[in-house]
Design an enzyme around this catalytic site. Structure first.
Site, PDB file in Angstrom:
ATOM      1  N   TYR A   1       0.830  -1.205   0.000  1.00  0.00           N
ATOM      2  CA  TYR A   1       0.000   0.000   0.000  1.00  0.00           C
ATOM      3  C   TYR A   1       0.870   1.263   0.000  1.00  0.00           C
ATOM      4  O   TYR A   1       0.698   2.154  -0.841  1.00  0.00           O
ATOM      5  CB  TYR A   1      -0.898  -0.029   1.242  1.00  0.00           C
ATOM      6  CG  TYR A   1      -1.680   1.236   1.501  1.00  0.00           C
ATOM      7  CD1 TYR A   1      -2.842   1.511   0.794  1.00  0.00           C
ATOM      8  CD2 TYR A   1      -1.266   2.150   2.471  1.00  0.00           C
ATOM      9  CE1 TYR A   1      -3.574   2.669   1.043  1.00  0.00           C
ATOM     10  CE2 TYR A   1      -1.984   3.299   2.728  1.00  0.00           C
ATOM     11  CZ  TYR A   1      -3.140   3.553   2.009  1.00  0.00           C
ATOM     12  OH  TYR A   1      -3.850   4.702   2.259  1.00  0.00           O
TER      13      TYR A   1
ATOM     14  N   ARG B   1       1.970   9.004  19.213  1.00  0.00           N
ATOM     15  CA  ARG B   1       1.478   9.326  17.866  1.00  0.00           C
ATOM     16  C   ARG B   1       0.837  10.707  17.917  1.00  0.00           C
ATOM     17  O   ARG B   1       0.449  11.173  18.993  1.00  0.00           O
ATOM     18  CB  ARG B   1       0.372   8.315  17.440  1.00  0.00           C
ATOM     19  CG  ARG B   1       0.802   6.868  17.381  1.00  0.00           C
ATOM     20  CD  ARG B   1       1.674   6.604  16.162  1.00  0.00           C
ATOM     21  NE  ARG B   1       2.056   5.196  16.041  1.00  0.00           N
ATOM     22  CZ  ARG B   1       3.185   4.679  16.500  1.00  0.00           C
ATOM     23  NH1 ARG B   1       4.038   5.441  17.152  1.00  0.00           N
ATOM     24  NH2 ARG B   1       3.464   3.413  16.320  1.00  0.00           N
TER      25      ARG B   1
ATOM     26  N   HIS C   1      -8.025   1.385  12.219  1.00  0.00           N
ATOM     27  CA  HIS C   1      -6.862   2.001  12.848  1.00  0.00           C
ATOM     28  C   HIS C   1      -7.081   2.032  14.360  1.00  0.00           C
ATOM     29  O   HIS C   1      -8.127   1.622  14.854  1.00  0.00           O
ATOM     30  CB  HIS C   1      -6.661   3.407  12.271  1.00  0.00           C
ATOM     31  CG  HIS C   1      -6.326   3.403  10.819  1.00  0.00           C
ATOM     32  ND1 HIS C   1      -7.077   4.067   9.871  1.00  0.00           N
ATOM     33  CD2 HIS C   1      -5.329   2.794  10.136  1.00  0.00           C
ATOM     34  CE1 HIS C   1      -6.547   3.866   8.672  1.00  0.00           C
ATOM     35  NE2 HIS C   1      -5.490   3.099   8.803  1.00  0.00           N
TER      36      HIS C   1
ATOM     37  N   ASN D   1      -2.311  10.421  11.177  1.00  0.00           N
ATOM     38  CA  ASN D   1      -3.218   9.396  11.709  1.00  0.00           C
ATOM     39  C   ASN D   1      -4.601  10.021  11.860  1.00  0.00           C
ATOM     40  O   ASN D   1      -4.859  10.728  12.825  1.00  0.00           O
ATOM     41  CB  ASN D   1      -2.702   8.906  13.063  1.00  0.00           C
ATOM     42  CG  ASN D   1      -1.335   8.261  12.936  1.00  0.00           C
ATOM     43  OD1 ASN D   1      -1.146   7.309  12.181  1.00  0.00           O
ATOM     44  ND2 ASN D   1      -0.360   8.797  13.648  1.00  0.00           N
TER      45      ASN D   1
ATOM     46  N   ASP E   1       5.146  -3.282  20.011  1.00  0.00           N
ATOM     47  CA  ASP E   1       4.704  -1.893  20.197  1.00  0.00           C
ATOM     48  C   ASP E   1       4.597  -1.147  18.868  1.00  0.00           C
ATOM     49  O   ASP E   1       3.923  -0.146  18.772  1.00  0.00           O
ATOM     50  CB  ASP E   1       5.742  -1.143  21.050  1.00  0.00           C
ATOM     51  CG  ASP E   1       5.302  -1.040  22.501  1.00  0.00           C
ATOM     52  OD1 ASP E   1       4.090  -1.086  22.758  1.00  0.00           O
ATOM     53  OD2 ASP E   1       6.183  -0.898  23.363  1.00  0.00           O
TER      54      ASP E   1
ATOM     55  N   TRP F   1      -2.399  -4.579  22.905  1.00  0.00           N
ATOM     56  CA  TRP F   1      -1.038  -5.030  22.585  1.00  0.00           C
ATOM     57  C   TRP F   1      -0.004  -3.991  22.995  1.00  0.00           C
ATOM     58  O   TRP F   1      -0.232  -2.782  22.869  1.00  0.00           O
ATOM     59  CB  TRP F   1      -0.909  -5.233  21.072  1.00  0.00           C
ATOM     60  CG  TRP F   1      -1.467  -6.550  20.620  1.00  0.00           C
ATOM     61  CD1 TRP F   1      -2.323  -7.363  21.304  1.00  0.00           C
ATOM     62  CD2 TRP F   1      -1.193  -7.194  19.375  1.00  0.00           C
ATOM     63  NE1 TRP F   1      -2.608  -8.479  20.560  1.00  0.00           N
ATOM     64  CE2 TRP F   1      -1.924  -8.399  19.370  1.00  0.00           C
ATOM     65  CE3 TRP F   1      -0.407  -6.884  18.261  1.00  0.00           C
ATOM     66  CZ2 TRP F   1      -1.889  -9.288  18.297  1.00  0.00           C
ATOM     67  CZ3 TRP F   1      -0.376  -7.758  17.202  1.00  0.00           C
ATOM     68  CH2 TRP F   1      -1.115  -8.952  17.221  1.00  0.00           C
TER      69      TRP F   1
ATOM     70  N   PRO G   1      -2.379  13.382   5.077  1.00  0.00           N
ATOM     71  CA  PRO G   1      -2.954  13.390   6.419  1.00  0.00           C
ATOM     72  C   PRO G   1      -2.244  12.335   7.267  1.00  0.00           C
ATOM     73  O   PRO G   1      -1.930  11.257   6.776  1.00  0.00           O
ATOM     74  CB  PRO G   1      -4.419  12.990   6.192  1.00  0.00           C
ATOM     75  CG  PRO G   1      -4.653  13.071   4.721  1.00  0.00           C
ATOM     76  CD  PRO G   1      -3.318  12.869   4.070  1.00  0.00           C
TER      77      PRO G   1
ATOM     78  N   LYS H   1       1.280   4.200  -2.887  1.00  0.00           N
ATOM     79  CA  LYS H   1       0.867   5.576  -2.627  1.00  0.00           C
ATOM     80  C   LYS H   1       2.030   6.553  -2.784  1.00  0.00           C
ATOM     81  O   LYS H   1       1.840   7.685  -3.205  1.00  0.00           O
ATOM     82  CB  LYS H   1       0.267   5.695  -1.218  1.00  0.00           C
ATOM     83  CG  LYS H   1      -0.984   4.880  -1.006  1.00  0.00           C
ATOM     84  CD  LYS H   1      -2.172   5.371  -1.809  1.00  0.00           C
ATOM     85  CE  LYS H   1      -2.943   6.423  -1.074  1.00  0.00           C
ATOM     86  NZ  LYS H   1      -4.195   6.779  -1.785  1.00  0.00           N
TER      87      LYS H   1
HETATM   88  N1  LIG Z   1      -8.170   7.075   6.505  1.00  0.00           N
HETATM   89  C1  LIG Z   1      -6.927   7.465   6.720  1.00  0.00           C
HETATM   90  O1  LIG Z   1      -6.430   7.370   7.823  1.00  0.00           O
HETATM   91  C2  LIG Z   1      -6.125   8.069   5.594  1.00  0.00           C
HETATM   92  C3  LIG Z   1      -4.943   8.732   5.922  1.00  0.00           C
HETATM   93  C4  LIG Z   1      -4.207   9.296   4.885  1.00  0.00           C
HETATM   94  C5  LIG Z   1      -4.629   9.173   3.574  1.00  0.00           C
HETATM   95  N2  LIG Z   1      -5.768   8.497   3.286  1.00  0.00           N
HETATM   96  C6  LIG Z   1      -6.162   8.399   1.888  1.00  0.00           C
HETATM   97  O2  LIG Z   1      -7.361   9.120   1.731  1.00  0.00           O
HETATM   98  C7  LIG Z   1      -8.171   8.523   0.708  1.00  0.00           C
HETATM   99  C8  LIG Z   1      -9.544   8.191   1.275  1.00  0.00           C
HETATM  100  O3  LIG Z   1      -9.360   7.315   2.381  1.00  0.00           O
HETATM  101  P1  LIG Z   1     -10.593   6.746   3.211  1.00  0.00           P
HETATM  102  O4  LIG Z   1     -10.069   6.441   4.573  1.00  0.00           O
HETATM  103  O5  LIG Z   1     -11.761   7.619   3.044  1.00  0.00           O
HETATM  104  O6  LIG Z   1     -10.799   5.360   2.480  1.00  0.00           O
HETATM  105  P2  LIG Z   1     -12.127   4.467   2.316  1.00  0.00           P
HETATM  106  O7  LIG Z   1     -13.119   4.781   3.364  1.00  0.00           O
HETATM  107  O8  LIG Z   1     -11.643   3.060   2.196  1.00  0.00           O
HETATM  108  O9  LIG Z   1     -12.699   4.967   0.928  1.00  0.00           O
HETATM  109  C9  LIG Z   1     -12.055   4.698  -0.246  1.00  0.00           C
HETATM  110  C10 LIG Z   1     -13.080   4.518  -1.337  1.00  0.00           C
HETATM  111  O10 LIG Z   1     -12.369   4.120  -2.517  1.00  0.00           O
HETATM  112  C11 LIG Z   1     -13.254   3.414  -3.318  1.00  0.00           C
HETATM  113  N3  LIG Z   1     -12.550   2.412  -4.129  1.00  0.00           N
HETATM  114  C12 LIG Z   1     -11.793   1.375  -3.704  1.00  0.00           C
HETATM  115  N4  LIG Z   1     -11.372   0.650  -4.754  1.00  0.00           N
HETATM  116  C13 LIG Z   1     -11.865   1.259  -5.873  1.00  0.00           C
HETATM  117  C14 LIG Z   1     -11.778   0.986  -7.246  1.00  0.00           C
HETATM  118  N5  LIG Z   1     -11.099  -0.076  -7.695  1.00  0.00           N
HETATM  119  N6  LIG Z   1     -12.396   1.809  -8.111  1.00  0.00           N
HETATM  120  C15 LIG Z   1     -13.104   2.887  -7.675  1.00  0.00           C
HETATM  121  N7  LIG Z   1     -13.229   3.196  -6.376  1.00  0.00           N
HETATM  122  C16 LIG Z   1     -12.614   2.381  -5.475  1.00  0.00           C
HETATM  123  C17 LIG Z   1     -14.232   2.698  -2.394  1.00  0.00           C
HETATM  124  O11 LIG Z   1     -15.475   2.870  -3.038  1.00  0.00           O
HETATM  125  P3  LIG Z   1     -16.789   1.965  -2.757  1.00  0.00           P
HETATM  126  O12 LIG Z   1     -17.210   2.308  -1.352  1.00  0.00           O
HETATM  127  O13 LIG Z   1     -17.714   2.471  -3.771  1.00  0.00           O
HETATM  128  O14 LIG Z   1     -16.347   0.536  -2.905  1.00  0.00           O
HETATM  129  C18 LIG Z   1     -14.109   3.453  -1.073  1.00  0.00           C
HETATM  130  O15 LIG Z   1     -15.320   4.044  -0.660  1.00  0.00           O
HETATM  131  C19 LIG Z   1      -7.391   7.299   0.240  1.00  0.00           C
HETATM  132  O16 LIG Z   1      -6.639   7.652  -0.888  1.00  0.00           O
HETATM  133  C20 LIG Z   1      -6.472   6.996   1.385  1.00  0.00           C
HETATM  134  O17 LIG Z   1      -5.315   6.329   0.951  1.00  0.00           O
HETATM  135  C21 LIG Z   1      -6.535   7.959   4.265  1.00  0.00           C
END
Ligand SMILES: NC(=O)c1ccc[n+]([C@@H]2O[C@H](COP(=O)([O-])OP(=O)(O)OC[C@H]3O[C@@H](n4cnc5c(N)ncnc54)[C@H](OP(=O)(O)O)[C@@H]3O)[C@@H](O)[C@H]2O)c1
Length: 318
Positions: free
Chosen positions: A140, A213, A183, A169, A273, A206, A167, A144
């Protein structure tokens, strides 16, 4: 890009966690723009033909790209190839098809786990290429990381304007509370709420609880996105973080108190940890006159209240 130039704004991953915090902010900041939220059902972005069709039909001038395969450490450990393949494919097709479709600006997010495992905290953006990330989530994280190369390469060769934000955590309402995928904060909230309901006398975590963090409230991430769309045109990434360290033990005690859990918290030091200190440097964000201001306790209160109410409605990812 001026606010008035944003007329058709496509949001990928629009049903995910962060999108729920970003969409209302975009609607409020760009009232004249048409928002086009899409998920996997509208286009599986691993498929270039579906990505091309989506861009042709939506005809956006601006794209907030949130679609990603994202999950917790257990799932990453078991499916590293899926995490690598899906994210490389999604981002490759989104960049190329946005460029071909004449999109004026693309904004996307990567996670703090992309930083090298041995990076010294507070971790500045310049640390990104100074080592390999934590091996368990390298599929992953390395996929990214390529966003930074994509942003640079497409700007250099095609003059294509994209922005990558990092972003740290993140936690907040609408997070994923599935214990295999979640998380640390949603996992703790769920464990304490359920333990309090059952009247458990002990909850075990754990490690030693000593690692520190910094946590960023998702509402603060959402609030910053319109500013970066309207004012920031660079491929230099920016951390979205507080830089304020909290130990996992302190976090657990706070979540226990806010959820009303009255039993014992036991730490299992035979389990790992993880990194002892992982704090993201908000210096570049502050230099832009911006911050992530929500205090941890306030963000936790909102998240816990949301978890309880949404679970009763059957709307939580469990
Ligand atoms: N959450 C965090 O802590 C965090 C931190 C830093 C960066 N990010 C980044 O922020 C972004 C959003 O994160 P999030 O936490 O909101 O993630 P999320 O809840 O998993 O949402 C990601 C969405 O991507 C869609 N998706 C997955 N595979 C796909 C595909 N093959 N084609 C089209 N759509 C697809 C899914 O859509 P469906 O629901 O329609 O399946 C899902 O709703 C991501 O790029 C993530 O890497 C997240």
């Amino acid at each position: 890009m001026r606010e008035t130039e944003i007329r058709r704004l496509l949001i990928t991953g629009a049903r995910g966690f962060l999108a729920q915090h970003i969409r209302p902010r975009l609607r409020a900041a760009f009232p004249g723009a048409t928002l086009i939220p899409v998920g996997r059902a509208e286009a599986d972005l691993r498929d270039p033909a579906q990505a091309r069709r989506l861009l042709a039909e939506a005809a956006p001038d601006t794209v907030v790209h949130l679609a990603a395969l994202s999950g917790g450490i257990l799932d990453n450990r078991e499916r590293p190839a899926d995490y690598l393949y899906d994210n490389l494919a999604i981002n490759t097709h989104v960049f190329e098809e946005c460029r071909r479709a004449g999109v004026k600006k693309l904004l996307t997010l990567m996670g703090g786990c992309s930083y090298p495992a041995a990076a010294r905290s507070p971790i500045a953006e310049t640390e990104m290429w100074n080592g390999y990330p934590q091996p368990e989530s390298a599929g992953y994280s390395m996929a990214k990381r390529m966003l930074l190369v994509q942003s640079w390469a497409y700007r250099r060769q095609h003059g294509f304007n994209s922005v990558v934000l990092i972003p740290g955590n993140v936690y907040g309402e609408n997070d994923n509370f599935n214990l295999r995928q979640s998380h640390v904060i949603p996992a703790m909230i769920r464990k304490f709420v359920e333990a309090a309901e059952r009247g458990d006398e002990e909850v075990v975590f754990w490690g030693t609880g000593r690692p520190t963090r910094d946590f960023v409230y998702a509402g603060d991430v959402g609030a910053l996105i319109p500013w970066f769309l309207a004012n920031y045109d660079s491929s230099e990434p920016v951390n979205l973080s507080t830089g304020f360290p909290v130990s996992i033990r302190e976090l657990a005690e706070t979540v226990a108190r806010l959820t009303g859990y009255a039993g014992r918290i036991r730490w299992d030091p035979t389990q790992p940890d993880g990194q002892m200190i992982k704090i993201f440097d908000p210096g570049r964000l502050r230099a832009l006159g911006l911050s992530c201001p929500t205090p941890l306790e306030e963000g936790l209160r909102r998240t816990i209240a949301w978890f309880r109410a949404a679970r009763a409605r059957g709307e939580v990812r469990l």
